[in-house]
Design an enzyme around this catalytic site. Structure first.
Site, PDB file in Angstrom:
ATOM      1  N   GLU A 114      44.496  33.952  22.988  1.00  0.00           N
ATOM      2  CA  GLU A 114      43.385  34.770  22.516  1.00  0.00           C
ATOM      3  C   GLU A 114      43.351  34.845  20.997  1.00  0.00           C
ATOM      4  O   GLU A 114      42.267  34.867  20.389  1.00  0.00           O
ATOM      5  CB  GLU A 114      43.466  36.156  23.146  1.00  0.00           C
ATOM      6  CG  GLU A 114      43.098  36.126  24.628  1.00  0.00           C
ATOM      7  CD  GLU A 114      43.359  37.421  25.361  1.00  0.00           C
ATOM      8  OE1 GLU A 114      42.493  37.820  26.155  1.00  0.00           O
ATOM      9  OE2 GLU A 114      44.437  38.023  25.154  1.00  0.00           O
ATOM     10  N   GLU A 134      47.520  35.435  33.071  1.00  0.00           N
ATOM     11  CA  GLU A 134      47.379  36.855  33.431  1.00  0.00           C
ATOM     12  C   GLU A 134      47.145  37.087  34.915  1.00  0.00           C
ATOM     13  O   GLU A 134      47.687  38.033  35.504  1.00  0.00           O
ATOM     14  CB  GLU A 134      46.235  37.485  32.610  1.00  0.00           C
ATOM     15  CG  GLU A 134      46.626  37.898  31.206  1.00  0.00           C
ATOM     16  CD  GLU A 134      46.563  36.764  30.217  1.00  0.00           C
ATOM     17  OE1 GLU A 134      46.654  37.019  29.004  1.00  0.00           O
ATOM     18  OE2 GLU A 134      46.437  35.590  30.644  1.00  0.00           O
TER      19      GLU A 134
END
Length: 260
Positions: A114, A134
């Protein structure tokens, strides 16, 4: 090379030729990000934007790994690597005015990926890997993965990464336009610095305006986008730097920018 702030050695920064290189320096933890790293990264980004002698930045990780993402051991102790208003690592929701380039070696996972997506350009070693694991941990990539990745990759490629948790290779990233430059292993930082120097030779007001227009017009229709663009760029055309650019072209010399 010096530290950004706080505990020494967690985030390093080095300046040369107007380029600030920001290095996450926790190689034994695969450059996982805890709260202190986030604070120091935020401080380094503020240094980049606040110092008029700096023209561009490069973000990288020490020890052949970009970042494994959130430090889960620190998270288990109650630490969050997210700063209010600034996002993961003090970066993913921060508006960075100057160009920022990711130099990726090894893994960029979760929040590490990210942070890469929060950069303007990406240079990656050919053995680099990008991923959002995730979903394998009952989580989602909520600091840019879900929002930015589908805008940077073809829909079904992005969804494969997000839904399977399986990594994307640097070669795949280059094929789909996510990665700007692919380098041999160990060469990403040098190529990223050279790219940052090339970018930094250009007019600072123009560079900032390019970033702002692109950021603010992506969700607008064409007529609204042109209207907003004209509002944001009017000062660029009236600037001293615009006049300097024209004079330098006529004089066949390199321009001298003043940022006004």
């Amino acid at each position: 090379m010096s530290t950004a702030s706080g505990a020494p050695g967690v985030v390093l920064h080095d300046r040369r030729a107007g380029v600030l290189t920001i290095t996450i320096n926790r190689p034994q933890q695969k450059n996982a990000v805890d709260h202190e790293v986030a604070v120091q990264l935020g401080a380094a980004v503020d240094l980049l934007d606040g110092d008029p002698e700096l023209t561009a930045g490069v973000l990288t990780g020490a020890g052949g790994v970009f970042s494994a993402g959130m430090d889960l051991k620190a998270f288990a102790k109650g630490e969050l690597p997210v700063l209010p208003g600034r996002g993961f690592g003090g970066l993913t929701r921060t508006t960075v005015r100057k160009p920022l380039i990711a130099a990726v070696e090894g893994w960029a996972l979760g929040g590490g990926f990210e942070m890469v997506l929060a950069c303007d350009l990406i240079v990656a070693a050919e053995d680099a890997r990008f991923g959002f694991p995730e979903v394998m941990r009952g989580l989602v990539a909520a600091e840019g993965g879900l929002v930015r990745l589908p805008r940077r990759l073809p829909h079904h490629v992005a969804m494969r990464v997000l839904l399977t948790g399986e990594p994307l290779t640097a070669a795949e990233g280059k094929e789909h336009g996510l990665v700007n430059e692919l380098t041999p292993s160990g060469a990403a930082l040098g190529v990223a610095r050279e790219l940052a120097e090339r970018v930094g030779r250009n007019a600072p007001l123009a560079l900032a305006a390019v970033k702002e227009v692109v950021r603010e017009t992506q969700s607008l229709n064409e007529s609204e986008a042109f209207r907003r663009q004209d509002e944001l760029t009017s000062g660029v055309f009236a600037s001293e730097d615009a006049q300097e650019g024209a004079r330098a072209f006529a004089d066949k010399r390199a321009p001298v920018w003043h940022g006004r």
